[in-house]
Every structure is written in structure tokens, then in C-alpha cells.
Motif scaffolding. Structure first.
Motif, PDB file in Angstrom:
ATOM      1  N   SER A 145      49.238  82.716 -49.552  1.00  0.00           N
ATOM      2  CA  SER A 145      50.118  81.558 -49.382  1.00  0.00           C
ATOM      3  C   SER A 145      49.444  80.275 -49.821  1.00  0.00           C
ATOM      4  O   SER A 145      50.093  79.248 -50.008  1.00  0.00           O
ATOM      5  CB  SER A 145      50.556  81.434 -47.923  1.00  0.00           C
ATOM      6  N   LEU A 146      48.125  80.315 -50.012  1.00  0.00           N
ATOM      7  CA  LEU A 146      47.382  79.135 -50.460  1.00  0.00           C
ATOM      8  C   LEU A 146      47.469  78.957 -51.967  1.00  0.00           C
ATOM      9  O   LEU A 146      47.164  77.887 -52.486  1.00  0.00           O
ATOM     10  CB  LEU A 146      45.907  79.255 -50.045  1.00  0.00           C
ATOM     11  N   LYS A 175      46.820  72.705 -45.601  1.00  0.00           N
ATOM     12  CA  LYS A 175      45.951  73.861 -45.368  1.00  0.00           C
ATOM     13  C   LYS A 175      44.512  73.576 -45.806  1.00  0.00           C
ATOM     14  O   LYS A 175      43.565  74.172 -45.275  1.00  0.00           O
ATOM     15  CB  LYS A 175      46.488  75.081 -46.108  1.00  0.00           C
ATOM     16  N   ALA A 176      44.337  72.667 -46.749  1.00  0.00           N
ATOM     17  CA  ALA A 176      42.992  72.349 -47.229  1.00  0.00           C
ATOM     18  C   ALA A 176      42.165  71.649 -46.152  1.00  0.00           C
ATOM     19  O   ALA A 176      40.961  71.882 -46.033  1.00  0.00           O
ATOM     20  CB  ALA A 176      43.076  71.473 -48.480  1.00  0.00           C
ATOM     21  N   VAL A 177      42.813  70.782 -45.357  1.00  0.00           N
ATOM     22  CA  VAL A 177      42.075  70.036 -44.323  1.00  0.00           C
ATOM     23  C   VAL A 177      41.482  70.976 -43.263  1.00  0.00           C
ATOM     24  O   VAL A 177      40.282  70.913 -42.991  1.00  0.00           O
ATOM     25  CB  VAL A 177      42.974  68.954 -43.687  1.00  0.00           C
ATOM     26  N   PRO A 178      42.284  71.866 -42.648  1.00  0.00           N
ATOM     27  CA  PRO A 178      41.656  72.785 -41.678  1.00  0.00           C
ATOM     28  C   PRO A 178      40.619  73.704 -42.311  1.00  0.00           C
ATOM     29  O   PRO A 178      39.630  74.057 -41.663  1.00  0.00           O
ATOM     30  CB  PRO A 178      42.841  73.574 -41.109  1.00  0.00           C
ATOM     31  N   LEU A 179      40.805  74.083 -43.570  1.00  0.00           N
ATOM     32  CA  LEU A 179      39.800  74.908 -44.235  1.00  0.00           C
ATOM     33  C   LEU A 179      38.490  74.133 -44.393  1.00  0.00           C
ATOM     34  O   LEU A 179      37.403  74.689 -44.222  1.00  0.00           O
ATOM     35  CB  LEU A 179      40.312  75.366 -45.607  1.00  0.00           C
ATOM     36  N   GLY A 180      38.593  72.842 -44.715  1.00  0.00           N
ATOM     37  CA  GLY A 180      37.399  72.014 -44.843  1.00  0.00           C
ATOM     38  C   GLY A 180      36.686  71.829 -43.515  1.00  0.00           C
ATOM     39  O   GLY A 180      35.454  71.920 -43.431  1.00  0.00           O
ATOM     40  N   VAL A 238      38.774  81.478 -50.727  1.00  0.00           N
ATOM     41  CA  VAL A 238      39.136  80.165 -51.273  1.00  0.00           C
ATOM     42  C   VAL A 238      37.895  79.541 -51.910  1.00  0.00           C
ATOM     43  O   VAL A 238      36.949  79.169 -51.233  1.00  0.00           O
ATOM     44  CB  VAL A 238      39.690  79.233 -50.185  1.00  0.00           C
ATOM     45  N   MET A 239      37.908  79.420 -53.231  1.00  0.00           N
ATOM     46  CA  MET A 239      36.763  78.946 -54.000  1.00  0.00           C
ATOM     47  C   MET A 239      36.820  77.426 -54.259  1.00  0.00           C
ATOM     48  O   MET A 239      35.924  76.869 -54.879  1.00  0.00           O
ATOM     49  CB  MET A 239      36.739  79.712 -55.332  1.00  0.00           C
ATOM     50  N   SER A 240      37.826  76.761 -53.776  1.00  0.00           N
ATOM     51  CA  SER A 240      38.054  75.354 -54.098  1.00  0.00           C
ATOM     52  C   SER A 240      36.918  74.451 -53.616  1.00  0.00           C
ATOM     53  O   SER A 240      36.596  74.422 -52.425  1.00  0.00           O
ATOM     54  CB  SER A 240      39.360  74.869 -53.470  1.00  0.00           C
ATOM     55  N   ARG A 241      36.328  73.698 -54.549  1.00  0.00           N
ATOM     56  CA  ARG A 241      35.297  72.729 -54.163  1.00  0.00           C
ATOM     57  C   ARG A 241      35.917  71.539 -53.437  1.00  0.00           C
ATOM     58  O   ARG A 241      35.233  70.844 -52.674  1.00  0.00           O
ATOM     59  CB  ARG A 241      34.515  72.267 -55.389  1.00  0.00           C
TER      60      ARG A 241
END
Length: 471
Positions: free
Chosen positions: A5-6, A23-28, A336-339
Motif C-alpha cells: 500500500s506504500l 505513512k512516511a512520518v511514522p516510518l521515519g 521501504v528503501m526511501s531515503r
């Protein structure tokens, strides 16, 4: 398994992809939770070794808060160097930087019992060692041959072994309590034991964020227990909160600039090991997150950022930074590979580092509760070293190298008085154990003929299958 879903599989493997912000904020923040305790613990250990008073009324209280604040601030800044980059500095990968445990066996003898006055030499060594570390980026690919798993595994194992004593002392009541009736009491050990039990339970039986944050949640459980049984009065928490500023900027050269040969040489030599560790983490991120090998530019840029981040941190009173391996595993777990996700975590760390009240709350964690957490963390350092050593072919040549380096390195840690007549700068390096062991292992590995290494591996003891797991 990656959460589709990401984004698509191709997007999730792309370091430049930005997931939806919600979703990026909680992942960070998840990345921060995975490394938070490990990041601030070295600052507390160094302060304790220097003899800082931990009470909110202690004259050392502002310095302790400042060291914790800098640990958070410059972990975030160093992480930004890796994710956002400045020219060739940085890998443009989701690499989380944090305060390195590897340098503790060097830093503790440098400051032992000497108070704030010893920090000038320590941070000068951090600055110059960081610049040396950055320079390693130009040659890192060419010196890797001198640091096979036999050497790096030995050094990482010794780092953990050098620190396990600290964990036990903290769990029993802390260094200042040694010799008192309270030291080693059932109450102290109950707090540390609760942290260990909660941490292990979450590691083995929970999933996702709970498992990733097991040490942090374990310490929170111990913190609440300490309040409930009266180990930590609420008045102490209130005093720490009220005595800490709401906002403060870092101060360059707060502790001065003092040259120490032992500090500079120690930091430079440990930088080599730290650089190799970063190479391994970069390779792990590229393989686990993107399914490919790391490029030469990524490895070089990561090493530049490692060293520059350490040097800049030293200017302001921050400790050496390195890539955090637990976050490498988190990337492999989430897929999730996002820098950019890690950049969000870095910004959160920087904000925490600018608010001393956060450090004020961290300072109130009882030393026994922290001890339970670091027992697990330092044990994992030893386990990581043993895992590296499992890749070694255990023929007679390698066993001789390992045995000689381990005996001298660990022996000097356990009996520092054996080198009491060495010059002060050399004695500090010797009693770390790490540097003598690393020097012996590297030297013997380069000098001993490979012909010996061609012998058959040493047979397993009777009753143990040859293919039994070693870790």
C-alpha cells in the motif's frame, strides 16, 4: 514483507521514492525509536566514567544534559549528510547515523574520574579522528583486504566484552554505589531484570514496531516500575524538567581544544574499524532494500559522511557517529528503501536535540533501569562479533591469530596495571584492549604465510556435527 500500500515494488526499492506523507512520518519515527536508546547511552556512560553527578542539583547537571542533547542533534545532522548529501559527501541512501559504541573503550580511559576537564582532549581527538575517517573515503576500497571477518569480528567482539562490565555495574546500582549496601540489592536487580524480561519478550513474541522498539519499551517499563516502587521520586522528574531549558543551540568548542596524542591516535585507529563497519552497513542496505550491490560512489560517499559527521559533532561536543546496523535490519524488514523516510527521522532527532528538556527527562532514567537495557545491547554487540567470526575458516593459522590477539587484548582490559610503566598516552591505548588486539590481528594476518592457511580446518570436537550452527 513490504507493505504494497506504500507503493509498487519498484518504487519501494528506489531510494529516491517518497511514500505518502501520512505513512512516511511514522516510518521515519520508527527508525528513531529503533536507535534512540543506543544513541544516547554512550553520552551517559562517558559522563558516568568522568565522574559526573547525575542529580538535578549537581553542578555537572547542565553538562550531562548538553552531552545528551548533542548526541541527538548530531545523530540527526549526520543522518542528513547520508540521505540529503552535500556534493560527494553522503550515500543518498537510507542510512541512519548514531553515536558509536565502538569508541567507548577508547573514551572511557581518557576521561576516567577526571570530570569536565577531560572532555577538551576527548573532543579534539573526535574532530581530528573524524577528519582522518573522512579521508579514508578515498582509499576505503583498497584497505578492505587488510580487515577480513577474522579481524573485524574479533574487534567487534572485544568491543562488546569491554562493555558488558559497564552493563552489570549499572544494573547493580552504578559505579558511585560500588561498595555501598545498596549496590547489587534485590531492588536494583529487579528493575534491571524487568527491563531485560520485557525486552526479550517483545523481541521474540511481538512483531513490527513493538519488536523494533523492544529495548526502548523495556526501559519505559523499567522507568514506570522505578516510579512505582519509589526508586525515582516524581519530584526528581519535575526538577529535571524545570531545570532544563526549552530551547538551546549547540556551542562550538564548549570544552576547549586540547591536543592529546592518545586521544588522536585512538580515534584515528578506531576510525578504520568504524569505516569498515559502515561499508558493511551500506552493502547490507543496498542488498536488503534494493536487491543489488552497493556502488563505489555510495561506499565512498557514506565514508565521507561518517567522518565529516564525527568531526562536526566533535566541534560542538558530540561523540563519534557511525551507521546503525539495527536500522539496516529495519529496512530489510519493512521493505521501504526511501531515503526520504530516514530524512524525516533525522529531522525529528534534530528537533529533540534542540530541546534540552528532552535530555532532562532522559537523565532521570535510573541507572539500574538503563543497566538492564545496556546488558542486552552490549550482549548483542558481542553476538554481532561472533556472527562475523562464523564466516572465518577456522584453520590453525586463523586460530593462532585469533588466540594471540584475543589473549593480549582482553588481558590488558582485565589487568590494566600490567602496563602501568608505559607513557600515559600509550597506556590509555593499550588498556583499551581493542587497539592492541586489532594491531596484532592485522599484522599477523598480513605477515603469516597463507600456506599454513591451506591446511584442513581443525576437526570439530567429538559429538558435535560439522554442520552445526555456530550462532
Amino acid at each position: 514483507m513490504a507493505d504494497t500500500s506504500l507503493g509498487t515494488t519498484a518504487e519501494l526499492r528506489d531510494p529516491d521514492y517518497m511514500p505518502p506523507l501520512i505513512k512516511a512520518v511514522p516510518l521515519g519515527i520508527q527508525h528513531v525509536m529503533a536507535m534512540f536508546v543506543s544513541n544516547v547511552t554512550p553520552a551517559i556512560i562517558v559522563a558516568g566514567a568522568a565522574g559526573f553527578g547525575f542529580g538535578s542539583n549537581s553542578p555537572d547537571f547542565p553538562e550531562l544534559l548538553y552531552l545528551i542533547q548533542m548526541a541527538m542533534l548530531f545523530a540527526g545532522i549526520a543522518t542528513l549528510l547520508q540521505t540529503v548529501t552535500i556534493g560527494p559527501v553522503g550515500a543518498r541512501l537510507p542510512i541512519v547515523q548514531g553515536t558509536s559504541f565502538a569508541f567507548l573503550p577508547i573514551m572511557i580511559p581518557l576521561v576516567a574520574g577526571q570530570g569536565v576537564g577531560a572532555l577538551g582532549a576527548l573532543f579534539t581527538g573526535c574532530i581530528l579522528g573524524g577528519l582522518f575517517h573522512a579521508c579514508l573515503g578515498t582509499v576505503i576500497g583498497r584497505i578492505r583486504f587488510a580487515l577480513p571477518p577474522l579481524v573485524t569480528g574479533l574487534v567487534v567482539t572485544l568491543i562488546g566484552l569491554a562493555l558488558v562490565r559497564v552493563g552489570i555495574q549499572y544494573a547493580a546500582g552504578g559505579v558511585p554505589a560500588i561498595g555501598t549496601p545498596e549496590y547489587g540489592s534485590a531492588l536494583n536487580w529487579s528493575a534491571a531484570g524487568l527491563v531485560i524480561v520485557v525486552t526479550l519478550a517483545l523481541k521474540f513474541f511481538a512483531r513490527g514496531l513493538l519488536a523494533v522498539s523492544a529495548v526502548l519499551i523495556g526501559i519505559l517499563a523499567g522507568y514506570l516500575y522505578a516510579i512505582a516502587v519509589g526508586m525515582l521520586p516524581l519530584s526528581d522528574i519535575a526538577a529535571s524538567w524545570s531545570n532544563a531549558a526549552a530551547f538551546a543551540l549547540p556551542q562550538p568548542f564548549r570544552y576547549g581544544f586540547e591536543f592529546s596524542a592518545a586521544a588522536v591516535l585512538g580515534f584515528c585507529l578506531m576510525a578504520i574499524v568504524s569505516a569498515i563497519e559502515t561499508v558493511g552497513d551500506v552493502s547490507g542496505i543496498a542488498k536488503g532494500g534494493a536487491g543489488r550491490e552497493a556502488t563505489e560512489a555510495e561506499i565512498t560517499g557514506a565514508t565521507y559522511a561518517d567522518g565529516l559527521g564525527t568531526a562536526v559533532a566533535g566541534i560542538f561536543g558530540g561523540f563519534p557517529n557511525t551507521s546503525f546496523s539495527q536500522n539496516v535490519g529495519l529496512i530489510a524488514m519493512t521493505g521501504v528503501m526511501s531515503r526520504h523516510v530516514v530524512t524525516i527521522g533525522a529531522i525529528f532527532l534534530i528537533l529533540c536535540g534542540l530541546v534540552p528538556k528532552v535530555g532532562g527527562v532522559i537523565r532521570t532514567v535510573p541507572i539500574e533501569v538503563l543497566g538492564g537495557g545496556v546488558i542486552v545491547m552490549f550482549g548483542m554487540v558481542v553476538a554481532a562479533g561472533v556472527s562475523m567470526l562464523s564466516d572465518v575458516v577456522w584453520n590453525r593459522r586463523n586460530m593462532v591469530i585469533f588466540a594471540t590477539a584475543l589473549s593480549l587484548g582482553l588481558g590488558l582490559q582485565l589487568e590494566p596495571g600490567a602496563v602501568q610503566y608505559l607513557p600515559d598516552w600509550l597506556r590509555v591505548l593499550a588498556v583499551s584492549g581493542l587497539l592492541p588486539a586489532a594491531a596484532i590481528a592485522i599484522g599477523l594476518n598480513l605477515l603469516l604465510p597463507e600456506e599454513i592457511g591451506d591446511e584442513a580446518p581443525v576437526p570439530e570436537p567429538e559429538g558435535i556435527p560439522a554442520d552445526a550452527p555456530r550462532h
